[in-house]
Design an enzyme around this catalytic site. Structure first.
Site, PDB file in Angstrom:
ATOM      1  N   ASP A  44       0.860  -1.191   0.000  1.00  0.00           N
ATOM      2  CA  ASP A  44       0.000   0.000   0.000  1.00  0.00           C
ATOM      3  C   ASP A  44       0.894   1.238   0.000  1.00  0.00           C
ATOM      4  O   ASP A  44       1.879   1.316   0.732  1.00  0.00           O
ATOM      5  CB  ASP A  44      -0.897  -0.020   1.246  1.00  0.00           C
ATOM      6  CG  ASP A  44      -2.028   0.981   1.154  1.00  0.00           C
ATOM      7  OD1 ASP A  44      -3.197   0.571   1.166  1.00  0.00           O
ATOM      8  OD2 ASP A  44      -1.744   2.210   1.074  1.00  0.00           O
ATOM      9  N   ILE A  45       0.563   2.200  -0.832  1.00  0.00           N
ATOM     10  CA  ILE A  45       1.395   3.388  -0.998  1.00  0.00           C
ATOM     11  C   ILE A  45       1.278   4.345   0.193  1.00  0.00           C
ATOM     12  O   ILE A  45       2.134   5.214   0.396  1.00  0.00           O
ATOM     13  CB  ILE A  45       1.041   4.121  -2.335  1.00  0.00           C
ATOM     14  CG1 ILE A  45       2.228   4.936  -2.843  1.00  0.00           C
ATOM     15  CG2 ILE A  45      -0.215   4.968  -2.213  1.00  0.00           C
ATOM     16  CD1 ILE A  45       3.402   4.122  -3.247  1.00  0.00           C
ATOM     17  N   GLU A  58     -12.415   3.519  -1.205  1.00  0.00           N
ATOM     18  CA  GLU A  58     -11.599   4.466  -1.980  1.00  0.00           C
ATOM     19  C   GLU A  58     -11.372   3.961  -3.411  1.00  0.00           C
ATOM     20  O   GLU A  58     -11.515   4.724  -4.366  1.00  0.00           O
ATOM     21  CB  GLU A  58     -10.256   4.667  -1.260  1.00  0.00           C
ATOM     22  CG  GLU A  58      -9.357   5.690  -1.921  1.00  0.00           C
ATOM     23  CD  GLU A  58      -7.969   5.745  -1.272  1.00  0.00           C
ATOM     24  OE1 GLU A  58      -7.842   5.552  -0.048  1.00  0.00           O
ATOM     25  OE2 GLU A  58      -7.004   5.971  -2.017  1.00  0.00           O
ATOM     26  N   HIS A  98     -10.212  -5.561  -2.781  1.00  0.00           N
ATOM     27  CA  HIS A  98      -8.874  -5.776  -2.241  1.00  0.00           C
ATOM     28  C   HIS A  98      -8.929  -6.074  -0.753  1.00  0.00           C
ATOM     29  O   HIS A  98      -9.809  -5.602  -0.047  1.00  0.00           O
ATOM     30  CB  HIS A  98      -7.957  -4.576  -2.508  1.00  0.00           C
ATOM     31  CG  HIS A  98      -8.531  -3.259  -2.081  1.00  0.00           C
ATOM     32  ND1 HIS A  98      -9.489  -2.580  -2.807  1.00  0.00           N
ATOM     33  CD2 HIS A  98      -8.296  -2.487  -0.995  1.00  0.00           C
ATOM     34  CE1 HIS A  98      -9.799  -1.448  -2.199  1.00  0.00           C
ATOM     35  NE2 HIS A  98      -9.099  -1.367  -1.091  1.00  0.00           N
ATOM     36  N   HIS A 105      -6.685  -5.761   2.717  1.00  0.00           N
ATOM     37  CA  HIS A 105      -5.528  -5.136   3.369  1.00  0.00           C
ATOM     38  C   HIS A 105      -4.909  -6.160   4.315  1.00  0.00           C
ATOM     39  O   HIS A 105      -5.618  -6.759   5.132  1.00  0.00           O
ATOM     40  CB  HIS A 105      -5.960  -3.940   4.235  1.00  0.00           C
ATOM     41  CG  HIS A 105      -6.523  -2.778   3.492  1.00  0.00           C
ATOM     42  ND1 HIS A 105      -5.812  -1.618   3.264  1.00  0.00           N
ATOM     43  CD2 HIS A 105      -7.749  -2.566   2.943  1.00  0.00           C
ATOM     44  CE1 HIS A 105      -6.572  -0.751   2.605  1.00  0.00           C
ATOM     45  NE2 HIS A 105      -7.756  -1.303   2.403  1.00  0.00           N
TER      46      HIS A 105
HETATM   47  P1  5GP Z   1      -9.887   1.331   0.526  1.00  0.00           P
HETATM   48  O1  5GP Z   1     -10.463   1.347  -0.880  1.00  0.00           O
HETATM   49  O2  5GP Z   1      -9.814  -0.067   1.084  1.00  0.00           O
HETATM   50  O3  5GP Z   1     -10.585   2.276   1.446  1.00  0.00           O
HETATM   51  O4  5GP Z   1      -8.403   1.859   0.450  1.00  0.00           O
HETATM   52  C1  5GP Z   1      -7.632   1.772  -0.705  1.00  0.00           C
HETATM   53  C2  5GP Z   1      -6.169   1.658  -0.343  1.00  0.00           C
HETATM   54  O5  5GP Z   1      -5.434   1.680  -1.560  1.00  0.00           O
HETATM   55  C3  5GP Z   1      -5.611   2.775   0.543  1.00  0.00           C
HETATM   56  O6  5GP Z   1      -4.985   2.230   1.688  1.00  0.00           O
HETATM   57  C4  5GP Z   1      -4.601   3.503  -0.361  1.00  0.00           C
HETATM   58  O7  5GP Z   1      -3.456   3.948   0.326  1.00  0.00           O
HETATM   59  C5  5GP Z   1      -4.258   2.435  -1.385  1.00  0.00           C
HETATM   60  N1  5GP Z   1      -3.942   3.000  -2.685  1.00  0.00           N
HETATM   61  C6  5GP Z   1      -4.685   3.898  -3.401  1.00  0.00           C
HETATM   62  N2  5GP Z   1      -4.088   4.190  -4.565  1.00  0.00           N
HETATM   63  C7  5GP Z   1      -2.943   3.455  -4.602  1.00  0.00           C
HETATM   64  C8  5GP Z   1      -1.894   3.346  -5.568  1.00  0.00           C
HETATM   65  O8  5GP Z   1      -1.892   3.963  -6.636  1.00  0.00           O
HETATM   66  N3  5GP Z   1      -0.876   2.489  -5.267  1.00  0.00           N
HETATM   67  C9  5GP Z   1      -0.835   1.781  -4.101  1.00  0.00           C
HETATM   68  N4  5GP Z   1       0.204   0.968  -3.891  1.00  0.00           N
HETATM   69  N5  5GP Z   1      -1.809   1.863  -3.163  1.00  0.00           N
HETATM   70  C10 5GP Z   1      -2.854   2.697  -3.417  1.00  0.00           C
END
Ligand code: 5GP
Length: 131
Positions: free
Chosen positions: A29-30, A88, A93, A95
């Site tokens: 995760d970035i 987001e 996905h 985590h």
């Molecule tokens: P969620 O959709 O589960 O709320 O969070 C999405 C996750 O994807 C976040 O923790 C965010 O940091 C990660 N994320 C979003 N865009 C990117 C990206 O371009 N590259 C990486 N490696 N992680 C990402």
């Protein structure tokens, strides 16, 4: 339009790759909640994880288990927590987050800032341990 995770899987956007199979891809995760915070995604583009068919969801969990074992061998932690949010990025996905205590899974926690070199070093160490 392809999701950002599909573009990462395709190599159009760089990532710190951890593992790949014909159906799944794992990368750091970035914006990590902890060192080693990894995302496991299906190559199939589906927004909501519980819309995946049963077999794919089960296989995704087993793939995540292998990655979690490698994270646990690399990052000092009590266990690797598994969390699904998905608000987001509209591409299912999981985590995987190394944790010491329950509070380490809180979204309210500040994120860890890492340099490119640190991301690369962590990814390489975890990658080497994926069975
Ligand atoms: P969620 O959709 O589960 O709320 O969070 C999405 C996750 O994807 C976040 O923790 C965010 O940091 C990660 N994320 C979003 N865009 C990117 C990206 O371009 N590259 C990486 N490696 N992680 C990402």
């Amino acid at each position: 339009m392809a999701t950002i995770f599909s573009r990462i899987i395709a190599g159009e956007i760089p990532s710190y790759k951890i593992a790949e199979s014909d159906k799944f891809f794992a990368f750091l995760d970035i914006n990590p909640m902890a060192k080693g915070h990894t995302l496991v995604v299906p190559k199939q583009e589906t927004d909501y994880i519980f819309d995946l068919d049963d077999d794919l969801l089960a296989e995704m969990t087993v793939f995540a288990k292998k990655v979690a074992a490698a994270i646990k061998l690399t990052i000092p932690c009590n266990r690797v927590g598994m969390m699904v949010i998905g608000l987001e990025v509209p591409h299912a996905h999981i985590h995987l987050i190394p944790i010491i205590k329950e509070g380490d899974m809180s979204l309210a926690n500040p994120r860890v800032k890492l340099s490119k070199e640190e991301f690369e070093e962590i990814a390489e160490k975890i990658r080497d341990k994926v069975e």
